[in-house]
Motif scaffolding. Structure first.
Motif, PDB file in Angstrom:
ATOM      1  N   ILE A 149      51.902  65.350  70.457  1.00 30.63           N
ATOM      2  CA  ILE A 149      50.760  64.526  70.904  1.00 30.63           C
ATOM      3  C   ILE A 149      50.735  63.198  70.146  1.00 30.63           C
ATOM      4  N   GLN A 150      50.966  63.241  68.813  1.00 32.64           N
ATOM      5  CA  GLN A 150      50.973  62.008  68.023  1.00 32.64           C
ATOM      6  C   GLN A 150      52.109  61.088  68.469  1.00 32.64           C
ATOM      7  N   LEU A 151      53.292  61.690  68.682  1.00 26.35           N
ATOM      8  CA  LEU A 151      54.433  60.880  69.102  1.00 26.35           C
ATOM      9  C   LEU A 151      54.195  60.254  70.478  1.00 26.35           C
ATOM     10  N   SER A 152      53.648  61.039  71.380  1.00 28.90           N
ATOM     11  CA  SER A 152      53.389  60.520  72.733  1.00 28.90           C
ATOM     12  C   SER A 152      52.376  59.372  72.685  1.00 28.90           C
ATOM     13  N   ALA A 153      51.335  59.550  71.864  1.00 27.65           N
ATOM     14  CA  ALA A 153      50.318  58.495  71.760  1.00 27.65           C
ATOM     15  C   ALA A 153      50.919  57.213  71.193  1.00 27.65           C
ATOM     16  N   MET A 154      51.767  57.336  70.180  1.00 29.01           N
ATOM     17  CA  MET A 154      52.393  56.150  69.601  1.00 29.01           C
ATOM     18  C   MET A 154      53.338  55.484  70.590  1.00 29.01           C
ATOM     19  N   VAL A 155      54.070  56.297  71.352  1.00 24.91           N
ATOM     20  CA  VAL A 155      54.980  55.731  72.358  1.00 24.91           C
ATOM     21  C   VAL A 155      54.191  54.952  73.408  1.00 24.91           C
ATOM     22  N   ILE A 156      53.065  55.506  73.861  1.00 27.77           N
ATOM     23  CA  ILE A 156      52.222  54.813  74.853  1.00 27.77           C
ATOM     24  C   ILE A 156      51.744  53.467  74.300  1.00 27.77           C
ATOM     25  N   CYS A 157      51.326  53.469  73.025  1.00 30.37           N
ATOM     26  CA  CYS A 157      50.859  52.223  72.401  1.00 30.37           C
ATOM     27  C   CYS A 157      51.976  51.181  72.352  1.00 30.37           C
ATOM     28  N   VAL A 158      53.182  51.601  71.960  1.00 31.56           N
ATOM     29  CA  VAL A 158      54.310  50.664  71.871  1.00 31.56           C
ATOM     30  C   VAL A 158      54.669  50.127  73.244  1.00 31.56           C
ATOM     31  N   ILE A 159      54.679  51.010  74.267  1.00 32.10           N
ATOM     32  CA  ILE A 159      55.004  50.571  75.632  1.00 32.10           C
ATOM     33  C   ILE A 159      53.969  49.557  76.125  1.00 32.10           C
ATOM     34  N   PHE A 160      52.715  49.836  75.856  1.00 34.28           N
ATOM     35  CA  PHE A 160      51.661  48.897  76.281  1.00 34.28           C
ATOM     36  C   PHE A 160      51.857  47.532  75.616  1.00 34.28           C
ATOM     37  N   LYS A 161      52.148  47.531  74.312  1.00 37.39           N
ATOM     38  CA  LYS A 161      52.361  46.262  73.609  1.00 37.39           C
ATOM     39  C   LYS A 161      53.600  45.542  74.132  1.00 37.39           C
ATOM     40  N   LEU A 162      54.580  46.328  74.609  1.00 40.60           N
ATOM     41  CA  LEU A 162      55.802  45.725  75.126  1.00 40.60           C
ATOM     42  C   LEU A 162      55.533  44.934  76.403  1.00 40.60           C
ATOM     43  N   PHE A 163      54.665  45.457  77.274  1.00 40.26           N
ATOM     44  CA  PHE A 163      54.397  44.796  78.553  1.00 40.26           C
ATOM     45  C   PHE A 163      53.144  43.910  78.529  1.00 40.26           C
TER      46      PHE A 163
END
Length: 749
Positions: A76-90
């Motif tokens: 869950i922590q990893l998925s949340a961090m990945v979502i945050c990074v993807i959002f910042k990317l776009f």
């Protein structure tokens, strides 16, 4: 080009350091706990940081999870961090603190919901992940707010609204650090101890108790056992705050000693040894870091108002001292120039003019030089020259009439030069006196005042005035030494309110307290209005005047006013003579005194300034007396101020005291001759002031009136009615009598 390359290298170095710190932070914060559950601090850090640093936090966390073989457990922590990074990317532009918080909360909730759905736990886990995401999002928002503040100000601003964000982040991250599993020591307690001692040492007991409490709160969020180990930090920080003037080593040693004493009182056990070890390590960190700590990096607002007041006071005193030095040195220069000034050679000029063409010149100035010089010197010393007092040494002179005319001319020139010198000397002394007054005014303006400013009330008043379209340039609310509220309102001249009572009522209604106001004071560009709570004492004042027989207008002038700080003034001035001319002089003195006092000038400086103005205003002789009493309506302290005024009678505790001083009126001498002294005064005491139309023969009658009566109006009327009977002079003078009585404010209706 070199500077540009250096800047580029510095920027690249900072980015590399930030990336490394984010990587290490992600590694350390992974696997930490928060209130028994997996910590979300690495998620919040990812949500708050910029894209490259968020990716570094994610990378550090992945490395930690891989080394501990717990990727599945922390999906869950990893998925949340990945979502945050993807959002910042776009959506890199959407990096405001608000968006950071929202995205972090949404990422946690979506990740938790998705994993729970896969594990068929979505129903009873949904509420948990909503709360978990909200806390993680708020932490990310706070952390992003701190980062934005640091980018804008390059300082830890703990005095602004962002200080709440610092408290949140410090507490949450302390809880996470406390859960890091290291044998024998606790990272969170060590860091919290170092921060607490640093805050206590540099910001006294306020910083010590605040940081200690936040550290204990963070430790409790980790676990109740860890929280118990930090309960002593607020108390030890509070006590250490009183040692801020000592050396860092002494403060650290006392902190450890106090912690040990508190530990002993709470009971010694195995966990106490670990607790003391963490505290000792934390204080050691403080000693190491202390030499590098600078308040340039931290802005708290604690003591900064006092420091600013001290700076202003020091600058004012320095300016006053500089002006005094200039005045003293200028006086010395003028004296030297006056001594070195070349005086005309009267004898040489006249002898050259008269004797230059005489054929007996050689006989007089060569054969009989001593006799001729003696004769010329006698001529130079005569104020008036005639044939009868013409020096016998020059009785054979062929040009006697020409010599008389020449010496009469130079004598007139000497008298004119002497008169000009006297006038210049008088103007010079007057100028130096005015410079001296300026010194005193500046020095008095720099003195510290015993007040406590209230920023919340100032803001409330400013908002209230703005709501009703009153454009105040500045609003200052403060409490005086008697804890009485005072408010100063400053308006541009064009925006000054026409009705001060309306403004006073608006603010009184908003604050729910009774307020009064002093009359506006105009500086030329600004208008100041003072509002204040009613002081402890109030005044009953009654006055009466009688014109001289041959005059239709009294030459006496009076005024009663308050400066808005609790000081009330009653003034009586008697102009020279009677009638309109005397009234003009006395009104000028009263109006200038009132204006200067209301503007904040001390009474002694005000009198000196008025005296210099009266001296310089015209060539005609003009003067007026000044008789004033100042009553502090908070303490009932009485100050009697006199310049050439008649006596003042005071009834105090059944005794009548006469205050008479042999001083000159204002406008006679270059240096103001002023008497000022404080006297005991209290409730129901009475003061009687009068002009010089009252004869000393009436004093005994006035004394009996004061001892037998409390009615101020009756006393004043009786004194005025009997003034002519007690006056031994054939020609009467203007008579003015003022009576003042003090009451407790609550006794007045």
């Amino acid at each position: 080009m070199l500077k540009m390359r250096t800047a580029e290298k510095t920027g690249a170095g900072m980015q590399a350091a930030g990336f490394a710190a984010s990587l290490i932070g992600g590694f350390l914060l992974a696997e930490t706990k928060f209130a028994g559950a997996a910590s979300f601090t690495n998620i919040s850090l990812t949500g708050a940081a910029g894209l490259p640093y968020a990716a570094a936090v994610l990378t550090g966390s992945i490395i930690r999870y891989m080394t501990s073989e717990s990727i599945a457990k922390n999906m869950i922590q990893l998925s949340a961090m990945v979502i945050c990074v993807i959002f910042k990317l776009f959506f890199e532009s959407k990096t405001s603190p608000k968006y950071c918080g929202i995205i972090t909360a949404a990422a946690v909730f979506v990740s938790g919901t998705a994993v729970s759905a896969i594990l068929h736990e979505i129903i009873y886990k949904l509420v948990f992940y909503a709360f978990y995401g909200a806390v993680a999002g708020f932490t990310a928002y706070s952390l992003a707010l701190i980062m934005e503040s640091l980018r804008n100000q390059l300082v830890l601003d703990l005095s602004a609204p962002v200080s709440c964000a610092y408290a949140v982040v410090y507490t949450i991250f302390t809880a996470s650090l406390c859960s890091i599993d290291i044998p024998f020591v606790n990272t969170g307690i060590i860091v919290g101890t170092a921060v607490t001692v640093t805050a206590a040492y540099h910001y006294r007991y306020t910083g010590g108790i605040l940081c200690g409490a936040l550290t204990a709160c963070g430790a409790y969020l980790c676990s109740s056992v860890t929280g118990l180990e930090t309960m002593l930090l607020p108390a030890a920080g509070f006590l250490t705050g009183y040692l801020h003037k000592q050396k860092a080593g002494i403060a650290a040693g006392c902190f450890v000693a106090m912690s040990f004493v508190i530990t002993v009182f709470t009971g010694v056990g195995t966990e106490s040894i670990s607790r003391m070890l963490n505290i000792i390590i934390g204080t050691a960190v403080f000693i190491f870091v202390s030499p590098y700590f600078s308040d340039k990096l931290v802005m708290t607002g604690i003591g900064e108002g006092d420091a600013l007041t001290g700076i202003i006071g020091s600058r004012m005193n320095f300016l006053a001292t500089s002006i005094r030095t200039i005045r003293t040195e200028s006086g010395k220069i003028f004296e030297v120039l006056a001594k070195n000034a070349e005086k005309p050679d009267e004898i040489g000029i006249n002898s050259s003019e008269v004797c230059g063409t005489c054929h007996k010149r050689l006989a007089c100035w060569y054969n009989s030089r001593e006799i001729t010089e003696r004769g010329f010197q006698r001529l130079s010393g005569l104020s008036e020259i005639t044939r009868n007092n013409f020096p016998y040494e020059l009785e054979d002179c062929l040009h006697r009439d020409e010599l008389i005319k020449a010496f009469e001319k130079t004598s007139r020139e000497k008298m004119t030069a002497k008169l000009l010198e006297l006038r210049f000397s008088e103007s010079q002394r007057l100028l130096f006196e005015q410079i001296k007054i300026t010194e005193e005014i500046i020095a008095a303006a720099g003195e510290r005042t015993d007040v406590r400013c209230s920023a919340p009330i100032s803001r409330t008043i400013a908002e209230k005035l703005k709501k009703y379209s009153y454009n105040a340039k500045n609003v200052i609310a403060y409490y005086n030494s008697r804890n009485r509220l005072q408010v100063e309102l400053y308006f541009a001249y064009a925006d000054a309110p026409k009705n001060c009572l309306r403004v006073c009522d608006l603010i009184a209604d908003e604050l729910k307290i009774n307020l009064d106001y002093s009359e506006p004071v105009n500086s030329g560009k600004e208008v100041r209005i003072r509002l204040f709570e009613r002081p402890d004492y109030s005044l009953e004042i009654y006055g009466a005047s009688v014109c001289a027989e041959d005059s239709s207008e009294t030459g006496d002038s009076t005024a009663v006013f308050s400066d808005g700080t609790g000081m009330s003034y009653v003034i009586l001035s008697d102009g020279m003579g009677t009638g309109r001319g005397a009234a003009l002089e006395s009104r000028m003195v009263v109006s200038m005194f009132r204006r200067l006092i209301s503007s904040g000038v001390q009474y002694n400086s005000a009198i000196k300034l008025i005296n210099s103005i009266m001296l310089a205003k015209s060539a005609d002789e003009a003067f007026a007396t000044l008789d004033a009493v100042r009553i502090d309506r908070d303490t009932c302290e009485l100050t009697v101020i006199k310049s050439g005024a008649s006596a003042t009678l005071i009834r105090h505790r059944g005794q009548v005291m006469k205050i008479a001083t042999p001083t000159f009126p204002i406008g006679i001498v270059e240096e103001a001759d002023t008497f000022a002294r404080n006297y005991d005064f209290e409730e129901n005491d009475i003061i009687i002031m009068f002009s010089d139309g009252i004869s000393e023969g009436e004093y005994q009658f006035i004394k009996e009136l004061l001892l037998q009566n409390d009615d101020v109006k009756m006393i004043v009327d009786e004194i005025c009615a009997k003034a002519e009977l007690f006056n031994p002079n054939l020609r009467s003078d203007d008579v003015t009598v003022i009576g003042i009585k003090v009451y407790k404010s609550e006794d007045l209706t």
